[in-house]
Each structure stands twice: as structure tokens, then as C-alpha cells.
Design a protein around this motif. Sequence first.
Motif, PDB file in Angstrom:
ATOM      1  N   THR A  88       8.741  -6.630  10.129  1.00 42.29           N
ATOM      2  CA  THR A  88       8.931  -6.071  11.469  1.00 42.29           C
ATOM      3  C   THR A  88       8.334  -4.670  11.561  1.00 42.29           C
ATOM      4  N   ARG A  89       8.543  -3.855  10.528  1.00 39.56           N
ATOM      5  CA  ARG A  89       7.986  -2.504  10.552  1.00 39.56           C
ATOM      6  C   ARG A  89       6.461  -2.530  10.533  1.00 39.56           C
ATOM      7  N   ARG A  90       5.874  -3.471   9.778  1.00 38.88           N
ATOM      8  CA  ARG A  90       4.413  -3.585   9.804  1.00 38.88           C
ATOM      9  C   ARG A  90       3.934  -3.961  11.200  1.00 38.88           C
ATOM     10  N   ASP A  91       4.660  -4.841  11.867  1.00 34.81           N
ATOM     11  CA  ASP A  91       4.278  -5.240  13.219  1.00 34.81           C
ATOM     12  C   ASP A  91       4.428  -4.071  14.189  1.00 34.81           C
ATOM     13  N   ILE A  92       5.493  -3.304  14.046  1.00 34.07           N
ATOM     14  CA  ILE A  92       5.665  -2.114  14.884  1.00 34.07           C
ATOM     15  C   ILE A  92       4.485  -1.171  14.671  1.00 34.07           C
ATOM     16  N   MET A  93       4.084  -0.987  13.414  1.00 32.19           N
ATOM     17  CA  MET A  93       2.944  -0.114  13.124  1.00 32.19           C
ATOM     18  C   MET A  93       1.683  -0.618  13.806  1.00 32.19           C
ATOM     19  N   ARG A  94       1.433  -1.926  13.764  1.00 30.60           N
ATOM     20  CA  ARG A  94       0.246  -2.473  14.437  1.00 30.60           C
ATOM     21  C   ARG A  94       0.272  -2.131  15.925  1.00 30.60           C
ATOM     22  N   ARG A  95       1.434  -2.287  16.520  1.00 36.20           N
ATOM     23  CA  ARG A  95       1.564  -2.027  17.953  1.00 36.20           C
ATOM     24  C   ARG A  95       1.348  -0.554  18.288  1.00 36.20           C
ATOM     25  N   ALA A 113      -1.716   9.254   8.244  1.00 32.60           N
ATOM     26  CA  ALA A 113      -0.773   8.720   7.257  1.00 32.60           C
ATOM     27  C   ALA A 113      -1.196   7.321   6.813  1.00 32.60           C
ATOM     28  N   VAL A 114      -1.659   6.519   7.752  1.00 35.27           N
ATOM     29  CA  VAL A 114      -2.120   5.166   7.406  1.00 35.27           C
ATOM     30  C   VAL A 114      -3.351   5.253   6.507  1.00 35.27           C
ATOM     31  N   ARG A 115      -4.238   6.193   6.791  1.00 36.90           N
ATOM     32  CA  ARG A 115      -5.410   6.385   5.926  1.00 36.90           C
ATOM     33  C   ARG A 115      -4.984   6.802   4.524  1.00 36.90           C
ATOM     34  N   SER A 116      -3.927   7.597   4.437  1.00 38.99           N
ATOM     35  CA  SER A 116      -3.416   8.017   3.135  1.00 38.99           C
ATOM     36  C   SER A 116      -2.926   6.810   2.343  1.00 38.99           C
ATOM     37  N   VAL A 117      -2.218   5.911   3.007  1.00 42.96           N
ATOM     38  CA  VAL A 117      -1.753   4.678   2.356  1.00 42.96           C
ATOM     39  C   VAL A 117      -2.956   3.863   1.898  1.00 42.96           C
ATOM     40  N   ALA A 118      -3.954   3.734   2.761  1.00 42.96           N
ATOM     41  CA  ALA A 118      -5.155   2.973   2.411  1.00 42.96           C
ATOM     42  C   ALA A 118      -5.855   3.594   1.211  1.00 42.96           C
ATOM     43  N   SER A 119      -5.882   4.908   1.154  1.00 43.45           N
ATOM     44  CA  SER A 119      -6.500   5.604   0.025  1.00 43.45           C
ATOM     45  C   SER A 119      -5.757   5.307  -1.274  1.00 43.45           C
ATOM     46  N   MET A 120      -4.433   5.322  -1.215  1.00 50.05           N
ATOM     47  CA  MET A 120      -3.638   4.994  -2.408  1.00 50.05           C
ATOM     48  C   MET A 120      -3.944   3.587  -2.892  1.00 50.05           C
ATOM     49  N   PHE A 162       6.265   5.452   2.033  1.00 46.14           N
ATOM     50  CA  PHE A 162       5.251   4.652   2.714  1.00 46.14           C
ATOM     51  C   PHE A 162       5.428   3.173   2.413  1.00 46.14           C
ATOM     52  N   PHE A 163       5.472   2.864   1.117  1.00 46.65           N
ATOM     53  CA  PHE A 163       5.503   1.459   0.729  1.00 46.65           C
ATOM     54  C   PHE A 163       6.835   0.792   1.050  1.00 46.65           C
ATOM     55  N   HIS A 164       7.926   1.546   0.981  1.00 49.49           N
ATOM     56  CA  HIS A 164       9.218   1.000   1.405  1.00 49.49           C
ATOM     57  C   HIS A 164       9.158   0.655   2.892  1.00 49.49           C
ATOM     58  N   ALA A 165       8.634   1.582   3.686  1.00 50.04           N
ATOM     59  CA  ALA A 165       8.564   1.361   5.126  1.00 50.04           C
ATOM     60  C   ALA A 165       7.690   0.162   5.464  1.00 50.04           C
ATOM     61  N   ALA A 220      18.701  -2.102  16.170  1.00 53.77           N
ATOM     62  CA  ALA A 220      17.975  -2.548  14.974  1.00 53.77           C
ATOM     63  C   ALA A 220      16.523  -2.065  15.022  1.00 53.77           C
ATOM     64  N   VAL A 221      15.897  -2.153  16.187  1.00 53.89           N
ATOM     65  CA  VAL A 221      14.522  -1.677  16.335  1.00 53.89           C
ATOM     66  C   VAL A 221      14.486  -0.160  16.145  1.00 53.89           C
ATOM     67  N   GLN A 222      15.469   0.542  16.678  1.00 52.32           N
ATOM     68  CA  GLN A 222      15.545   1.996  16.480  1.00 52.32           C
ATOM     69  C   GLN A 222      15.605   2.338  14.994  1.00 52.32           C
ATOM     70  N   LYS A 223      16.358   1.556  14.220  1.00 47.70           N
ATOM     71  CA  LYS A 223      16.458   1.802  12.777  1.00 47.70           C
ATOM     72  C   LYS A 223      15.102   1.586  12.094  1.00 47.70           C
ATOM     73  N   HIS A 224      14.382   0.549  12.491  1.00 44.53           N
ATOM     74  CA  HIS A 224      13.051   0.311  11.936  1.00 44.53           C
ATOM     75  C   HIS A 224      12.120   1.485  12.265  1.00 44.53           C
ATOM     76  N   VAL A 225      12.174   1.941  13.507  1.00 47.46           N
ATOM     77  CA  VAL A 225      11.348   3.074  13.923  1.00 47.46           C
ATOM     78  C   VAL A 225      11.727   4.316  13.113  1.00 47.46           C
TER      79      VAL A 225
END
Length: 118
Positions: free
Chosen positions: A25-32, A84-91, A17-20, A53-58
Motif C-alpha cells: 500500500t505504501r509503495r502504491d501511495i508513493m506511485r500516486r 529521497a526516491v533517487r537516494s533509494v535508487a542509488s542505494m 526507507f526500506f521499511h516504508a 489506516a491510510v494516515q498511518k501509511h502516509v
Amino acid sequence: MYIWGVAEQSEDQADAFFHALADRTRRDIMRRVLAGQHSVSALAAKYDMSFAAVQKHVAVLEKAGLLTKLRSGREQLVSGDVAAVRSVASMLAELEQVWRGRIARIDELIASDTDQED
């Protein structure tokens, strides 16, 4: 052994999770993709980088379990995984509680030192 209230085997998931999410760019992809489903090609059009490159981020986000891909014809549609995002927030919330506890103990020590000086 427990870490952040989850079993030890979840440490690898937390690392993923935290690596991703460590990449801008990956955080921005997640927002989208949390705002709505997008094709990988539509995502790629938003960035000044190659489609590959975007495919690799995905792929990193998908491997971490933060998003899912669904093939629709020739396109791959990407959606964010809210659970999954809620799980990260919980951590992060559990880590915050640890730090708040430490700060409270420091405040108590300072207060007791001040009381002893009086």
C-alpha cells in the motif's frame, strides 16, 4: 565505516526507507504522490481501508522522508520527495554493483576451472 557509499549515520535512514517501501500500500501511495500532489482524503478514497489506516501509511512514508505533507485549509496535501526516491535508487544500484562483482568473480572461477581441465 561506510555502507552503500554513505556515512554510517545514514543506516537508520536506509532502514526507514526500506521499511516504508516494504508495504504494498505504501509503495502504491508513493506511485500516486510522485505522479502528483494528493490530499490524504483523496488517497484514502482509493483504498479499501479506513482513513486512519491510510494516515498511518502516509505517516510512515513521511517519517522515512519519502514524502512531505502540507496543510492547505482543512486538508493535508501529500507530495512525493523525488530526491529521497533517487537516494533509494542509488542505494539499490550500489547493491547491484556488489552482486554483479560477485557474479563476475564466480564466472571467472568457473572459466579458470574449465581452462585447467582442458
